[in-house]
Scaffold this active site. Structure first.
Site, PDB file in Angstrom:
ATOM      1  CG  ASP A   1       4.600  -0.150  -0.076  1.00 12.47           C
ATOM      2  OD1 ASP A   1       4.042  -1.244  -0.337  1.00 12.47           O
ATOM      3  OD2 ASP A   1       4.352   0.893  -0.716  1.00 12.47           O
TER       4      ASP A   1
HETATM    5  C1  BGC Z   1       1.947  -0.621  -2.773  1.00 11.75           C
HETATM    6  C2  BGC Z   1       1.086  -0.687  -1.523  1.00 11.75           C
HETATM    7  C3  BGC Z   1       0.375  -2.017  -1.464  1.00 11.75           C
HETATM    8  C4  BGC Z   1       1.421  -3.133  -1.515  1.00 11.75           C
HETATM    9  C5  BGC Z   1       0.823  -4.517  -1.479  1.00 11.75           C
HETATM   10  C6  BGC Z   1       2.860  -1.828  -2.921  1.00 11.75           C
HETATM   11  O1  BGC Z   1       3.479  -1.826  -4.151  1.00 11.75           O
HETATM   12  O2  BGC Z   1       2.712   0.546  -2.749  1.00 11.75           O
HETATM   13  O3  BGC Z   1       0.166   0.358  -1.494  1.00 11.75           O
HETATM   14  O4  BGC Z   1      -0.391  -2.107  -0.317  1.00 11.75           O
HETATM   15  O5  BGC Z   1       2.162  -3.012  -2.726  1.00 11.75           O
HETATM   16  O6  BGC Z   1       0.156  -4.781  -2.658  1.00 11.75           O
END
Ligand code: BGC
Length: 758
Positions: free
Chosen positions: A229
């Site tokens: 993530d």
């Molecule tokens: C979120 C993810 C997301 C990623 C990219 C993160 O903060 O938890 O779900 O895909 O950012 O935007």
């Protein structure tokens, strides 16, 4: 692309570079070897492609796109085909925009109604979450675009989301939190998996080798890359060794340098790095070979599809006196700011820059329905506005029926923080009460991503849960209200009466970073049904403008072993007067035993069925071992205890109208270490044990005088039996009337071990 050949030509620095982002959304290219970069974008319910200034909080502009129903709504469709359709549309949009991987689906379990991201997630039940994800993935990937199932795993709160540690036992992880991913990974084969921010029992998800390598790849056969993530990496080399291949976003070369140094120092094997590079390049290659340069992003067509899907998701919660559907000749007061500006998505990384938003008011007007409008409240406010309420009351008085559009504003639920309560804004609760006093024929439409308390529930006649159903949700809600379509969504989560009823309530948020999952496997309806607790609306509930009868359940046999599959058939009839769809749900209720503590019921299969008025269909389900099993930590595997199992079918967890009982010959006991402290009762049911024991039991209880009914009361023989059941082997010495010596007792333990090991 000859991947092995490329890897052999890459420098150590280039290899390290391929394991982290070049910027916010792309992997790095290696131009001299013809390796292009690959682009990922959020996800999950629309395309959030950012061009210039990138961020992951949905703050900066992304391209105009289509917002489909969010996870909260999508799962309520219980419709596999529909999820594939949505996936296909998104896959096609990705092709048109040259996106290799869309960052979704998001399958985390709804442990508490408070989780700020519940609107993105599917269900409190791992079967529904997994099935919904599976078909979404199949749809997207049918267009040769990858998915990233997220957030792996146990990411169930936003509070301290980058550091909190989700602490649970192995059984809870396997049955609930991993299970949501398992089916989808095994059967739909997502190209990538996104590891979560949180720790699990103290270890960062990015460093969790057991999860990322042993389970994900070893047990489930995952063959793509694991991406972090955005910002979930704590120690780059530990993560790499654990199986976390690609760090996102860019670490500006700093972490790449750490990898290079670790390999040079011999702390990290170059093979580990090569494996990660190979996985990233394999997905890149898959993307390149499936590129469709001719794909067209038809926003208007996808808008229509998003309305079609939304209408299949919304859940008719209450419909007293058949207040719905509305009659087009009636005068209707649409009340509430959401009638004009629906809330249809949540804030954060999934936020779509919608190319068009369709409100219920706009749709009703376009159809010439007899609708007036009063705002009723300020969308982002909590305080009641008396002027707006007075206006709304007047509109309600002047109409045949009133429909209040309410729910949660953005500031009440979003990625990044959790809700602190389950209430709707005061201004909306007050408005609903006042309107329903002014007009007894009041209906509420709810736009929210997670359950809310409904203090006015007995004051209104109808409730339509629209969830956050995407940019065409207004149109879809209006179609259902006016009966153009028949509601067919069902709740993929329980609506408790109040927050305190939720099983995670006592420990949710945790203490600092320590987030204990004390309710264990008793999540959602697994808890409420076991406790026989009243709820506002049960898991699986959903009404229709027609009626159904689910009956005539049969199984192909009545007795099975735990290796057999059980074939179940159920009949469903549309007993009403119009076409409709119903979700046939199949639950397994294990009989109580002292083997293991289990939920009273668990959903093990479901099917959405379309029926003309008067039509009957037979639905067939096949249940395998897992449908009857729990995860046993001693066996380190799935275990079906011998016993009777009720299989019950219905259209809600609280309305099981057909049931039958089968017997399964499974496991009779869990292997155990036998010592002098082992209880006799734990051994008695094991074949051969009684023969060994008999010679030692002769004098049991006789010289103590306890066989005298007067001495110990009526029921002495039951009591004696019970006392023997809970008696350690060693107590044959003091209670055996002098007939069993310490040596003989030790001898007995040896003999028992032999029988049991056989
Ligand atoms: C979120 C993810 C997301 C990623 C990219 C993160 O903060 O938890 O779900 O895909 O950012 O935007």
């Amino acid at each position: 692309m000859n991947i092995k050949e490329i890897i052999s030509q890459l420098t150590l620095e280039e290899k390290a570079g391929l394991c982290s982002g070049g910027d916010f959304w792309h992997t790095k290219a290696v131009e001299r070897l013809g390796v292009p970069s690959l682009m990922m974008s959020d996800g999950p319910h629309g395309l959030r492609k950012q061009d210039e200034t990138a961020d992951n909080m949905g703050i900066n502009e992304s391209i105009k796109a289509v917002c489909f129903p969010t996870g909260s709504a999508a799962a309520a469709s219980f419709d596999r085909e529909l999820m594939e359709k949505m996936g296909q549309a998104l896959g096609n949009e990705c092709q048109a925009e040259n996106i290799a991987v869309i960052l979704g689906p998001a399958v985390n379990i709804k442990r508490s109604p408070l989780c700020g991201r519940n609107f993105e997630y599917y269900s409190e039940d791992p079967l529904v979450a997994g099935e919904t994800a599976k078909h979404f993935i199949k749809g997207v990937q049918s267009k040769n675009v990858g998915t990233s199932i997220k957030h792996f795993y146990a990411n169930n709160q936003e509070h301290r989301r980058m550091s909190s540690s989700s602490c649970m036992d192995e059984r809870t992880a396997r049955e609930i939190y991993l299970a949501a991913f398992e089916n989808a990974v095994k059967e739909a084969k997502p190209w990538t998996v996104m590891c979560s921010y949180n720790r699990i029992n103290g270890t960062y998800a990015a460093d969790d080798k057991k999860a990322l390598t042993d389970i994900l790849r070893g047990e489930w056969g995952f063959d793509g890359y694991v991406v972090s993530d955005w910002g979930a990496v704590s120690d780059r080399c530990t993560a790499l060794e654990a199986g976390m291949d690609l760090e996102m976003p860019s670490s500006f070369g700093f972490r790449d340098a750490e990898i290079v140094q670790a390999v040079k120092d011999g702390r990290l094997s170059e093979e580990v790095l090569d494996t990660a590079v190979e996985r990233v390049l394999t997905i890149l290659e898959r993307h390149l070979s499936g590129r469709d340069e001719n794909a067209v992003f038809d926003r208007d067509a996808d808008h229509e599809l998003s309305r079609e899907i939304a209408a299949e998701c919304m859940v008719l919660l209450k419909n007293e006196e058949n207040i719905l559907p509305l009659d087009k000749n009636e005068s209707i007061a649409f009340i509430g700011a959401f009638a004009e500006n629906p809330r249809f998505q949540g804030g954060g990384s999934s936020h779509i820059n919608s190319h068009r938003v369709e409100s219920a008011l706009e749709y009703a007007n376009s159809k010439g329905y007899n609708v007036t409008y009063a705002k009723g409240y300020e969308a982002e406010s909590n305080e009641p506005d008396e002027v707006l309420i007075t206006e709304a009351v007047k509109a309600a008085q002047n109409a045949d029926k009133a429909v209040v559009f309410a729910g949660l504003p953005d500031s009440f639920e979003s990625e990044g923080f959790d809700r602190s309560h389950m209430r709707m804004p005061d201004c909306q609760n007050k408005l609903i009460s006042e309107v329903s006093k002014a007009n007894p024929n009041t209906v509420v439409v709810l736009h929210n991503g997670s359950p809310v308390e409904m203090p006015w529930i007995n004051e209104v006649k109808g409730i339509l849960e629209a969830y956050l159903a995407g940019q065409a949700s207004g149109g879809a809600a209006a179609q259902l209200l006016f009966g153009e379509k028949n509601p067919c969504g069902h709740l993929a989560e329980t609506f408790p009466i109040k927050l305190e009823d939720n099983p995670s309530y006592l420990s949710f948020f945790g203490e600092g970073d320590y987030a204990p999952y004390r309710e264990g496997v008793f999540v959602g309806y697994r808890y409420y049904s076991t406790k026989k607790m009243p709820v506002l609306f049960p898991f699986g509930h959903g009404l229709s403008y027609t009626s159904f009868n689910i009956s005539g359940i049969t199984t192909d046999r009545t007795s099975y072993t735990d290796k057999d599959c059980v074939k179940v058939t159920v009949n469903i009839t549309n007993t009403g007067e119009r076409q409709g769809k119903e979700v046939v749900q199949l639950y397994v209720l294990p009989e109580k035993n002292d083997f293991v503590i289990r939920p009273a019921m668990e959903l093990r299969a479901y099917e959405k069925v379309a029926l003309e008025a008067g039509e009957t269909k037979t639905v067939t389900f096949t249940l395998d071992k897992r449908a009857f099993a729990y995860y046993d930590e001693v066996l380190d595997g799935w275990c079906v205890p011998t016993g009777d199992y009720t299989i019950a079918a219905g259209n809600s967890s609280a309305n099981l109208t057909a049931q039958t009982v089968i017997h399964i010959d499974g496991r009779k006991y869990i292997p155990m270490e036998i010592t002098q402290d082992t209880l006799l009762g734990d051994l008695l049911h094991i074949e051969g044990v009684m023969d060994v024991l008999k010679p030692y039991l002769g004098a049991f209880g006789q010289d103590s005088g306890s066989s005298d009914e007067d001495a110990m009361g009526a029921g002495t023989s039951e009591m004696l039996e019970a006392m023997m059941r809970y008696m350690p082997i060693r107590n044959l010495v003091p209670f055996g009337g002098g007939s069993v010596s310490c040596e003989e007792c030790a001898e007995l333990v040896k003999k028992l071990k032999l029988v049991i090991n056989e």
